[in-house]
Design a protein around this motif. Sequence first.
Motif, mmCIF file in Angstrom:
data_model
loop_
_atom_site.group_PDB
_atom_site.id
_atom_site.type_symbol
_atom_site.label_atom_id
_atom_site.label_comp_id
_atom_site.label_asym_id
_atom_site.label_seq_id
_atom_site.Cartn_x
_atom_site.Cartn_y
_atom_site.Cartn_z
ATOM 1 N N ARG A 105 0.841 -1.209 0.000
ATOM 2 C CA ARG A 105 0.000 0.000 0.000
ATOM 3 C C ARG A 105 0.875 1.259 0.000
ATOM 4 O O ARG A 105 0.626 2.217 -0.727
ATOM 5 C CB ARG A 105 -0.914 -0.021 1.230
ATOM 6 C CG ARG A 105 -1.863 1.140 1.310
ATOM 7 C CD ARG A 105 -1.579 1.971 2.549
ATOM 8 N NE ARG A 105 -2.426 3.145 2.574
ATOM 9 C CZ ARG A 105 -1.963 4.385 2.493
ATOM 10 N NH1 ARG A 105 -0.671 4.635 2.361
ATOM 11 N NH2 ARG A 105 -2.790 5.412 2.517
ATOM 12 N N ILE A 138 -7.026 -2.096 -0.764
ATOM 13 C CA ILE A 138 -5.967 -1.080 -0.878
ATOM 14 C C ILE A 138 -6.456 0.100 -1.712
ATOM 15 O O ILE A 138 -6.212 1.266 -1.393
ATOM 16 C CB ILE A 138 -4.677 -1.705 -1.480
ATOM 17 C CG1 ILE A 138 -4.052 -2.638 -0.444
ATOM 18 C CG2 ILE A 138 -3.686 -0.624 -1.924
ATOM 19 C CD1 ILE A 138 -2.800 -3.371 -0.907
ATOM 20 N N ASP A 141 -8.680 2.267 0.447
ATOM 21 C CA ASP A 141 -7.841 2.945 1.432
ATOM 22 C C ASP A 141 -7.108 4.135 0.785
ATOM 23 O O ASP A 141 -7.119 5.257 1.308
ATOM 24 C CB ASP A 141 -6.847 1.907 1.996
ATOM 25 C CG ASP A 141 -5.963 2.522 3.053
ATOM 26 O OD1 ASP A 141 -6.451 3.382 3.794
ATOM 27 O OD2 ASP A 141 -4.771 2.148 3.120
#
Length: 305
Positions: A105, A138, A141
């Motif tokens: 990430r 991810i 996010d």
Amino acid sequence: MALLEKLVVRLLPAVPKSVVRRFSRPYIAGERIEDALSVVRSLNGAGALATLDILGEDVTSRELATASAEAYREVLKRIAAERLDSNVSVKLSQMGLKVDRAFCRDRVASICETARDTGNFVRIDMEDSSCTEATLAIYHDLRASFANVGCVIQAYLRRSADDVARLAAAKANVRLCKGIYVEPRAIAFKDREIVRRSYVTLLETLLGSGCYVGIATHDERLAFEALNLVRKLGLSRDRYEFQMLLGVDTQLRDILVREGHRLRVYIPYGSHWYPYSLRRLKENPAIAGHIVRSLVAGSGEPSTI
Ligand SMILES: Cc1cc2nc3c(=O)[nH]c(=O)nc-3n(C[C@H](O)[C@H](O)[C@H](O)COP(=O)(O)OP(=O)(O)OC[C@H]3O[C@@H](n4cnc5c(N)ncnc54)[C@H](O)[C@@H]3O)c2cc1C
């Protein structure tokens, strides 16, 4: 699919790498960044946009993942310096997804930062189903911190209707494709017609909810359905773009550009060309005859593929 074609597709992993390289040439810009930028320049000159993919996947070390992220940041800087119209497409397994999710990430966040600073955009490609959940997690996010990141949905996955509902609510920037990996029937539709219907249904949901959609297909029936939806929904041309792979159906590509639609070409380059090439060749079984002839003859360039 003819018997010979099926056989060659099955035997492709045993075909010498030099032969695979020769037949995959139309699908790959070259090994160096200069090769890729030169293809972008020429496509931009012809009215098309681009997205650059530095070939590589399933990276198993943090060092390699960090180097790959650095290479993407370098490409973004070159795109900006040369004022080219191209964004980038990134595979999370190349950024260490299978090593450590948080580490991965952060690598992608570093690419998004450079893209933001250079006024550009990062598309997160979708890989096989072992990556779907983590890739979307991810993406969501990163999307909380970056406006310039998008994801990919595969119409063959049974779960995609639910994933699209969440993405539609978030007004995500989504590339919609059929999906290229071989997946079990338990999670993916196998019937080509059902995949098409799934594609159109998902596209209608995404476009209808105000998402910007990358309509990634060379299937003329889907392009036709997409244009119908665009008309029906009264969408302006900045609400969607068509996307096609380098080397595939340049005639359809030119038609869409001439009709004034945004059209982005996916341009892979780099030294790790082998797995990408195998997937492309498996998708194009008509090439089988050329490969057989080339193997029998021992050499010789294909006339057309
Ligand atoms: C820009 C872009 C990005 C993509 N990103 C992803 C991704 O992140 N994840 C993912 O799983 N898949 C991705 N794909 C691949 C996609 O899922 C399909 O596998 C691929 O596009 C073929 O589906 P199609 O819709 O073009 O229809 P098809 O019915 O497969 O193809 C339509 C026509 O195009 C021709 N064609 C298709 N591929 C080739 C080829 N390689 N060589 C020659 N002719 C060909 C076919 O022969 C057929 O006539 C992407 C595709 C594109 C265009």
